[in-house]
Design a protein around this motif. Structure first.
Motif, PDB file in Angstrom:
ATOM      1  N   LYS A 123      -7.511  29.058 -73.448  1.00 53.77           N
ATOM      2  CA  LYS A 123      -7.733  28.261 -74.553  1.00 53.77           C
ATOM      3  C   LYS A 123      -9.182  28.178 -74.985  1.00 53.77           C
ATOM      4  CE  LYS A 123      -7.134  24.601 -71.463  1.00 53.77           C
ATOM      5  NZ  LYS A 123      -6.731  23.313 -71.029  1.00 53.77           N
ATOM      6  N   GLY A 124      -9.954  28.544 -74.174  1.00 54.68           N
ATOM      7  CA  GLY A 124     -11.252  28.890 -74.831  1.00 54.68           C
ATOM      8  C   GLY A 124     -11.356  30.105 -75.432  1.00 54.68           C
ATOM      9  N   PHE A 125     -10.696  31.003 -75.086  1.00 58.49           N
ATOM     10  CA  PHE A 125     -10.446  32.351 -75.998  1.00 58.49           C
ATOM     11  C   PHE A 125      -9.844  32.013 -77.164  1.00 58.49           C
ATOM     12  CE2 PHE A 125      -8.136  36.090 -77.443  1.00 58.49           C
ATOM     13  CZ  PHE A 125      -9.266  37.147 -77.356  1.00 58.49           C
ATOM     14  N   LEU A 126      -9.052  31.313 -77.633  1.00 55.49           N
ATOM     15  CA  LEU A 126      -8.298  30.885 -78.573  1.00 55.49           C
ATOM     16  C   LEU A 126      -9.382  30.247 -79.642  1.00 55.49           C
ATOM     17  CD1 LEU A 126      -4.944  29.685 -77.579  1.00 55.49           C
ATOM     18  CD2 LEU A 126      -5.224  31.898 -78.934  1.00 55.49           C
ATOM     19  N   VAL A 127      -9.899  28.867 -78.974  1.00 54.97           N
ATOM     20  CA  VAL A 127     -10.694  27.972 -79.691  1.00 54.97           C
ATOM     21  C   VAL A 127     -11.875  29.043 -80.092  1.00 54.97           C
ATOM     22  CG1 VAL A 127     -12.262  26.023 -79.586  1.00 54.97           C
ATOM     23  CG2 VAL A 127      -9.937  26.130 -78.599  1.00 54.97           C
ATOM     24  N   ASP A 128     -12.509  29.805 -79.353  1.00 54.53           N
ATOM     25  CA  ASP A 128     -14.049  30.759 -79.804  1.00 54.53           C
ATOM     26  C   ASP A 128     -13.624  31.764 -80.752  1.00 54.53           C
ATOM     27  OD1 ASP A 128     -15.434  29.280 -78.089  1.00 54.53           O
ATOM     28  OD2 ASP A 128     -15.174  30.615 -76.297  1.00 54.53           O
ATOM     29  N   ARG A 129     -12.132  32.216 -80.930  1.00 53.34           N
ATOM     30  CA  ARG A 129     -12.026  33.140 -81.839  1.00 53.34           C
ATOM     31  C   ARG A 129     -11.111  32.871 -83.132  1.00 53.34           C
ATOM     32  NH1 ARG A 129     -13.001  34.876 -77.044  1.00 53.34           N
ATOM     33  NH2 ARG A 129     -14.353  36.697 -76.624  1.00 53.34           N
ATOM     34  N   LYS A 142     -23.435  24.087 -97.563  1.00 50.02           N
ATOM     35  CA  LYS A 142     -25.231  23.865 -97.549  1.00 50.02           C
ATOM     36  C   LYS A 142     -25.712  24.305 -96.267  1.00 50.02           C
ATOM     37  CE  LYS A 142     -24.991  20.765-101.649  1.00 50.02           C
ATOM     38  NZ  LYS A 142     -25.570  19.452-102.173  1.00 50.02           N
ATOM     39  N   GLY A 143     -25.152  25.352 -95.463  1.00 48.00           N
ATOM     40  CA  GLY A 143     -25.718  25.519 -94.348  1.00 48.00           C
ATOM     41  C   GLY A 143     -25.254  24.624 -92.932  1.00 48.00           C
ATOM     42  N   ILE A 144     -24.281  23.966 -93.375  1.00 46.14           N
ATOM     43  CA  ILE A 144     -23.688  22.879 -92.378  1.00 46.14           C
ATOM     44  C   ILE A 144     -22.097  23.580 -91.862  1.00 46.14           C
ATOM     45  CG2 ILE A 144     -22.948  20.598 -91.624  1.00 46.14           C
ATOM     46  CD1 ILE A 144     -24.866  19.662 -93.754  1.00 46.14           C
ATOM     47  N   PRO A 145     -22.085  24.029 -90.629  1.00 48.67           N
ATOM     48  CA  PRO A 145     -20.868  24.419 -90.452  1.00 48.67           C
ATOM     49  C   PRO A 145     -19.760  23.362 -90.541  1.00 48.67           C
ATOM     50  CG  PRO A 145     -22.138  24.564 -88.370  1.00 48.67           C
ATOM     51  CD  PRO A 145     -22.809  23.871 -89.510  1.00 48.67           C
ATOM     52  N   VAL A 146     -18.653  23.666 -91.110  1.00 47.11           N
ATOM     53  CA  VAL A 146     -17.628  22.807 -91.471  1.00 47.11           C
ATOM     54  C   VAL A 146     -16.401  22.812 -90.628  1.00 47.11           C
ATOM     55  CG1 VAL A 146     -18.282  22.787 -93.798  1.00 47.11           C
ATOM     56  CG2 VAL A 146     -16.700  24.275 -93.186  1.00 47.11           C
ATOM     57  N   TYR A 147     -16.251  23.654 -89.760  1.00 43.29           N
ATOM     58  CA  TYR A 147     -15.195  23.947 -88.783  1.00 43.29           C
ATOM     59  C   TYR A 147     -15.558  23.513 -87.563  1.00 43.29           C
ATOM     60  CZ  TYR A 147     -12.910  26.369 -92.474  1.00 43.29           C
ATOM     61  OH  TYR A 147     -12.211  26.742 -93.688  1.00 43.29           O
ATOM     62  N   GLU A 153     -11.070  19.623 -82.005  1.00 38.23           N
ATOM     63  CA  GLU A 153      -9.959  19.195 -82.277  1.00 38.23           C
ATOM     64  C   GLU A 153      -8.848  20.206 -81.952  1.00 38.23           C
ATOM     65  OE1 GLU A 153      -6.914  16.416 -82.839  1.00 38.23           O
ATOM     66  OE2 GLU A 153      -9.143  16.126 -82.407  1.00 38.23           O
ATOM     67  N   LEU A 154      -9.091  21.415 -81.969  1.00 36.55           N
ATOM     68  CA  LEU A 154      -8.069  22.573 -81.805  1.00 36.55           C
ATOM     69  C   LEU A 154      -8.191  22.735 -80.296  1.00 36.55           C
ATOM     70  CD1 LEU A 154      -6.051  24.871 -82.744  1.00 36.55           C
ATOM     71  CD2 LEU A 154      -8.409  26.272 -82.790  1.00 36.55           C
ATOM     72  N   PHE A 155      -9.359  22.454 -79.560  1.00 37.69           N
ATOM     73  CA  PHE A 155      -9.443  22.622 -77.977  1.00 37.69           C
ATOM     74  C   PHE A 155      -8.778  21.442 -77.535  1.00 37.69           C
ATOM     75  CE2 PHE A 155     -11.291  22.580 -73.870  1.00 37.69           C
ATOM     76  CZ  PHE A 155     -11.416  23.918 -73.363  1.00 37.69           C
ATOM     77  N   ARG A 156      -8.679  20.214 -78.082  1.00 36.44           N
ATOM     78  CA  ARG A 156      -8.173  19.345 -77.479  1.00 36.44           C
ATOM     79  C   ARG A 156      -6.491  19.409 -77.753  1.00 36.44           C
ATOM     80  NH1 ARG A 156      -5.990  14.670 -78.529  1.00 36.44           N
ATOM     81  NH2 ARG A 156      -6.046  14.740 -80.883  1.00 36.44           N
ATOM     82  N   LYS A 157      -6.291  19.746 -78.777  1.00 38.76           N
ATOM     83  CA  LYS A 157      -4.739  20.065 -78.842  1.00 38.76           C
ATOM     84  C   LYS A 157      -4.172  20.880 -78.130  1.00 38.76           C
ATOM     85  CE  LYS A 157      -3.733  16.954 -82.529  1.00 38.76           C
ATOM     86  NZ  LYS A 157      -2.645  15.729 -82.079  1.00 38.76           N
ATOM     87  N   ILE A 158      -4.905  21.912 -77.911  1.00 39.83           N
ATOM     88  CA  ILE A 158      -4.205  23.175 -77.010  1.00 39.83           C
ATOM     89  C   ILE A 158      -4.280  22.843 -75.587  1.00 39.83           C
ATOM     90  CG2 ILE A 158      -4.705  25.375 -76.126  1.00 39.83           C
ATOM     91  CD1 ILE A 158      -5.978  26.258 -78.853  1.00 39.83           C
ATOM     92  N   SER A 159      -5.311  21.967 -75.242  1.00 43.30           N
ATOM     93  CA  SER A 159      -5.307  21.229 -73.950  1.00 43.30           C
ATOM     94  C   SER A 159      -3.983  20.621 -73.589  1.00 43.30           C
ATOM     95  CB  SER A 159      -6.463  20.604 -73.562  1.00 43.30           C
ATOM     96  OG  SER A 159      -7.857  21.527 -73.666  1.00 43.30           O
TER      97      SER A 159
END
Length: 170
Positions: A123-129, A142-147, A153-159
């Motif tokens: 899961k960590g591999f998927l979420v990180d990449r 404006k310099g703020i990460p949007v994802y 949420e992706l990690f939660r759903k995969i879990s």
């Protein structure tokens, strides 16, 4: 055969590269060795009875009998976490050997933890990449990460998808 310094940066990197436990988490675990008596007692047994065969670079045809040796230790938090991580690092023959040191219920717990850890690593591999497909400029406003919230949420759903049962305590 020499037993490695489990608290060393090199060993922490090894654990971090082959398990879901990062090097910093491993180093934090090892700091408990200074103050936790059950962990200290466990390490005495580990270093005297298990580590020589576990870390032997030679193929050992007959491993020493360790039946039931770690049953008491596995009931304590820090020794059980140490056992889990060294179990993850071991080749299958050594994994089977380590399982002989536990009772049936503990074996099942260790195997469940191992399975959970393997899933966490995937899961960590998927979420990180998953963001690697996007260009870096599209990931910020404006310099703020949007994802960042999407990653959580992706990690939660995969879990939830991969492991719908309640996570076992580690």
């Amino acid at each position: 055969m020499t037993v490695p310094n489990y608290a060393s940066d090199d060993f922490a990197r090894l654990v971090g590269s082959k398990t879901f436990c990062g090097p910093n988490a491993w180093k934090r675990l090892m700091t408990w060795l200074e103050v936790d008596q059950p962990f200290q007692l466990f390490m005495q047994d580990w270093k005297e009875r298990i580590a020589p065969a576990y870390h032997s670079n030679q193929h050992i045809e007959v491993l020493p009998d360790i039946k039931g040796l770690l049953e008491y230790h596995f009931e304590h938090l820090y020794p059980s976490q140490f056992i889990l991580r060294l179990f993850e690092l071991a080749e299958p023959k050594l994994q089977e050997w380590l399982l002989t040191s536990l009772n049936e219920q503990q074996k099942q717990i260790l195997l469940d933890w191992y399975r959970d850890s393997l899933l966490d690593r995937k899961k960590g591999f998927l979420v990180d990449r998953w963001l690697e497909a996007f260009e870096a400029e599209t990931l910020q406003y404006k310099g703020i990460p949007v994802y960042t919230p999407l990653r959580a949420e992706l990690f939660r759903k995969i879990s939830a998808t991969l492991n719908p049962t309640v996570k076992r305590l580690r």
